[in-house]
Design a protein around this motif. Structure first.
Motif, PDB file in Angstrom:
ATOM      1  N   THR A 230       0.937  -1.216  -0.093  1.00  0.00           N
ATOM      2  CA  THR A 230      -0.075   0.053   0.011  1.00  0.00           C
ATOM      3  C   THR A 230       0.955   1.139   0.128  1.00  0.00           C
ATOM      4  N   ARG A 231       2.010   1.116   0.770  1.00  0.00           N
ATOM      5  CA  ARG A 231       2.938   2.516   0.814  1.00  0.00           C
ATOM      6  C   ARG A 231       3.483   2.822  -0.461  1.00  0.00           C
ATOM      7  N   ARG A 232       3.985   1.796  -1.092  1.00  0.00           N
ATOM      8  CA  ARG A 232       4.534   1.698  -2.476  1.00  0.00           C
ATOM      9  C   ARG A 232       3.657   2.155  -3.675  1.00  0.00           C
ATOM     10  N   LEU A 233       2.399   1.699  -3.352  1.00  0.00           N
ATOM     11  CA  LEU A 233       1.220   2.137  -4.518  1.00  0.00           C
ATOM     12  C   LEU A 233       0.929   3.608  -4.343  1.00  0.00           C
ATOM     13  N   LYS A 234       0.773   4.078  -3.113  1.00  0.00           N
ATOM     14  CA  LYS A 234       0.628   5.498  -2.964  1.00  0.00           C
ATOM     15  C   LYS A 234       1.827   6.344  -3.213  1.00  0.00           C
ATOM     16  N   ALA A 235       2.918   5.792  -3.227  1.00  0.00           N
ATOM     17  CA  ALA A 235       4.183   6.526  -3.745  1.00  0.00           C
ATOM     18  C   ALA A 235       3.806   6.962  -5.203  1.00  0.00           C
ATOM     19  N   LEU A 236       3.239   5.890  -5.842  1.00  0.00           N
ATOM     20  CA  LEU A 236       3.173   6.234  -7.282  1.00  0.00           C
ATOM     21  C   LEU A 236       1.935   6.953  -7.709  1.00  0.00           C
ATOM     22  N   CYS A 237       0.824   6.738  -6.859  1.00  0.00           N
ATOM     23  CA  CYS A 237      -0.575   7.253  -7.385  1.00  0.00           C
ATOM     24  C   CYS A 237      -1.239   7.561  -6.125  1.00  0.00           C
ATOM     25  N   PRO A 238      -1.937   8.781  -6.380  1.00  0.00           N
ATOM     26  CA  PRO A 238      -3.041   8.960  -5.210  1.00  0.00           C
ATOM     27  C   PRO A 238      -4.256   8.327  -5.235  1.00  0.00           C
ATOM     28  N   VAL A 239      -4.220   7.021  -4.970  1.00  0.00           N
ATOM     29  CA  VAL A 239      -5.080   5.781  -4.918  1.00  0.00           C
ATOM     30  C   VAL A 239      -6.415   6.386  -4.192  1.00  0.00           C
ATOM     31  N   THR A 240      -7.360   6.325  -5.061  1.00  0.00           N
ATOM     32  CA  THR A 240      -8.675   6.716  -4.421  1.00  0.00           C
ATOM     33  C   THR A 240      -9.666   5.756  -4.207  1.00  0.00           C
ATOM     34  N   SER A 241     -10.880   5.746  -3.788  1.00  0.00           N
ATOM     35  CA  SER A 241     -11.703   4.955  -3.919  1.00  0.00           C
ATOM     36  C   SER A 241     -12.340   4.241  -4.933  1.00  0.00           C
ATOM     37  N   PHE A 242     -12.569   2.962  -5.338  1.00  0.00           N
ATOM     38  CA  PHE A 242     -13.022   2.436  -6.344  1.00  0.00           C
ATOM     39  C   PHE A 242     -14.355   2.938  -6.706  1.00  0.00           C
ATOM     40  N   ARG A 243     -14.740   3.212  -8.129  1.00  0.00           N
ATOM     41  CA  ARG A 243     -16.073   3.273  -8.614  1.00  0.00           C
ATOM     42  C   ARG A 243     -16.862   2.192  -9.064  1.00  0.00           C
ATOM     43  N   ASN A 244     -17.901   2.122  -8.560  1.00  0.00           N
ATOM     44  CA  ASN A 244     -18.497   0.774  -9.145  1.00  0.00           C
ATOM     45  C   ASN A 244     -17.592  -0.499  -8.729  1.00  0.00           C
ATOM     46  N   MET A 245     -17.499  -1.212  -9.930  1.00  0.00           N
ATOM     47  CA  MET A 245     -16.743  -2.105 -10.236  1.00  0.00           C
ATOM     48  C   MET A 245     -15.640  -2.144 -10.727  1.00  0.00           C
ATOM     49  N   GLU A 246     -14.954  -0.729 -11.164  1.00  0.00           N
ATOM     50  CA  GLU A 246     -13.960  -0.394 -11.985  1.00  0.00           C
ATOM     51  C   GLU A 246     -12.628  -0.640 -11.171  1.00  0.00           C
ATOM     52  N   ASP A 247     -11.794  -1.305 -11.859  1.00  0.00           N
ATOM     53  CA  ASP A 247     -10.114  -1.173 -11.421  1.00  0.00           C
ATOM     54  C   ASP A 247      -9.601   0.148 -11.752  1.00  0.00           C
ATOM     55  N   ILE A 248      -8.510   0.395 -11.047  1.00  0.00           N
ATOM     56  CA  ILE A 248      -7.775   1.574 -11.070  1.00  0.00           C
ATOM     57  C   ILE A 248      -6.392   1.177 -11.797  1.00  0.00           C
ATOM     58  N   ASN A 249      -5.948   1.942 -12.650  1.00  0.00           N
ATOM     59  CA  ASN A 249      -4.604   1.994 -13.312  1.00  0.00           C
ATOM     60  C   ASN A 249      -3.781   3.058 -12.883  1.00  0.00           C
ATOM     61  N   CYS A 250      -2.691   2.706 -12.437  1.00  0.00           N
ATOM     62  CA  CYS A 250      -1.523   3.361 -11.660  1.00  0.00           C
ATOM     63  C   CYS A 250      -0.197   3.141 -12.322  1.00  0.00           C
ATOM     64  N   GLN A 251       0.233   3.938 -13.436  1.00  0.00           N
ATOM     65  CA  GLN A 251       1.405   3.688 -14.197  1.00  0.00           C
ATOM     66  C   GLN A 251       1.583   2.413 -14.759  1.00  0.00           C
ATOM     67  N   ASN A 252       0.757   2.055 -15.393  1.00  0.00           N
ATOM     68  CA  ASN A 252       0.637   0.698 -16.159  1.00  0.00           C
ATOM     69  C   ASN A 252       0.557  -0.457 -14.907  1.00  0.00           C
ATOM     70  N   ILE A 253       0.493  -0.250 -13.787  1.00  0.00           N
ATOM     71  CA  ILE A 253       0.159  -1.293 -12.770  1.00  0.00           C
ATOM     72  C   ILE A 253      -1.294  -1.170 -12.571  1.00  0.00           C
ATOM     73  N   SER A 254      -2.078  -2.482 -12.612  1.00  0.00           N
ATOM     74  CA  SER A 254      -3.564  -2.600 -12.320  1.00  0.00           C
ATOM     75  C   SER A 254      -3.931  -2.712 -11.232  1.00  0.00           C
ATOM     76  N   TYR A 255      -4.476  -1.758 -10.334  1.00  0.00           N
ATOM     77  CA  TYR A 255      -4.754  -1.963  -9.037  1.00  0.00           C
ATOM     78  C   TYR A 255      -6.230  -2.555  -9.047  1.00  0.00           C
ATOM     79  N   LEU A 256      -6.427  -3.694  -8.613  1.00  0.00           N
ATOM     80  CA  LEU A 256      -7.872  -4.305  -8.674  1.00  0.00           C
ATOM     81  C   LEU A 256      -9.019  -4.418  -7.791  1.00  0.00           C
ATOM     82  N   HIS A 257     -10.159  -4.150  -8.087  1.00  0.00           N
ATOM     83  CA  HIS A 257     -11.153  -4.092  -6.986  1.00  0.00           C
ATOM     84  C   HIS A 257     -11.324  -5.308  -6.025  1.00  0.00           C
TER      85      HIS A 257
END
Length: 333
Positions: A230-257
């Motif tokens: 979680t620390r390393r992911l947040k260092a790359l992207c300001p991870v926010t909450s998920f929208r519906n069932m959508e996954d999040i893309n963070c610099q070509n790393i998929s952060y899955l719901h």
């Protein structure tokens, strides 16, 4: 003598199950469709050129319980064209199966064509990574969560060196995931480290290993695992909450719901051992993390109980179910 006879019958039953299962499959089968009468090789050279699925056993246990067997079988079923590596600390000889264990589960896994049982040597695993100096310095006897912390480090090093997907041994695979670089959300707060996947020598994993050492706090539960990712992911992207069932893309790393791998949250783990009026379809999930560390009552899968867990075993690890839950007689309680 009677015990030896029972062990022999159990192992014979397992190999018969595997043989019948292979011969009954249609094209597009569960494991490799080629039949082989040779003992399954366990040399690492056989799988070193292909990224696959990685499991780890950091105790000296050589008798995998049913859930571990189910996790590995289900992964072999979901990923039939990829090697499934099971690294075992207690495995000292990586050339033969018979001389190491008479465990039914051990024999069962050894008979699966894309499953490879490999010795786990920590010194070798940590070689050429930022984790080696830490490993030389740390005193396992003084570590509160040594088995967990060492496993946290091992999974990072193995994925760094091999690439592929790491899974805990309480993860039941339902369907394959095609993504190469991904993290999975346990909930809205933390990334989980029970399942993640990255390509060989991915910078994110190297950064995780450096963070593991620089910010080491083995006395804090999860600090070297989910909290680290979680620390390393947040260092790359300001991870926010998920929208519906959508996954999040963070610099070509998929952060899955969380629904992808943790559809039943940690606090509700016992639902896996309950009877459901309507079986869930888990259409939004690739695998299920069943939170075995929460099972302090040691609840077991019981044949004929119709619990969710029993039905998962029947569907996604049928060989394990027949051999370890029903047994040679094929009868439940």
């Amino acid at each position: 003598m009677l015990k030896g006879v029972k062990i022999g019958l159990g192992i014979t039953f397992v190999f018969l199950l595997v043989l019948v299962y292979k011969r009954s499959r249609l094209p597009g089968c569960l494991y490799s469709c080629e039949q082989s009468h040779e003992p399954l090789p366990m040399q690492e050279d056989d799988v070193s050129q292909s990224s696959g699925i990685i499991f780890v056993e950091t105790t000296d246990r050589l008798e995998p319980p049913p859930l571990v067997s189910c996790s590995i079988e289900s992964a072999a079923k979901a990923y039939p064209n990829r090697p499934v590596r099971f690294f075992m600390k207690g495995l000292k000889n990586n050339t033969t199966v018979d001389s190491v264990s008479t465990s039914t589960a051990f024999a069962l896994l050894s008979a699966m064509e894309n499953v490879f049982l490999l010795p786990l040597h920590m010194e070798t695993v940590f070689q050429d990574t930022p984790l080696l100096p830490w490993y030389h310095k740390v005193n396992p006897a003084q570590e509160r969560y040594w088995l967990h912390v060492s496993a946290d480090g091992i999974r990072l090093a193995l994925i760094w060196k091999n690439g592929g997907i790491y899974m805990d041994t309480d993860v039941i695979s339902i369907r394959p995931i095609s993504l190469e670089n991904f993290l999975t959300a346990e909930d809205v707060r933390f990334a989980g480290n029970a399942i993640f996947g990255f390509s060989h020598h991915h910078k994110f994993i190297w950064d995780c290993m450096e963070d593991f050492v620089q910010n080491y706090r083995g006395d804090i539960w999860g600090h070297q695992g989910p909290r680290l990712l979680t620390r390393r992911l947040k260092a790359l992207c300001p991870v926010t909450s998920f929208r519906n069932m959508e996954d999040i893309n963070c610099q070509n790393i998929s952060y899955l719901h969380p629904q992808r791998y943790y559809p039943i949250p940690c606090g509700e783990w016992n639902r896996y051992f309950q009877v459901w009026e309507k079986s869930p379809d888990f259409n939004n999930s690739f695998s299920l993390h069943v939170w075995n560390f929460m099972n302090r009552e040691h609840k077991r899968v019981v044949a004929g109980s119709n619990t969710l867990m029993e039905n998962l075993f029947k569907t996604y690890c049928p060989i394990t179910y027949r051999a370890l839950i029903q047994g040679p007689e094929g009868s439940g309680p």
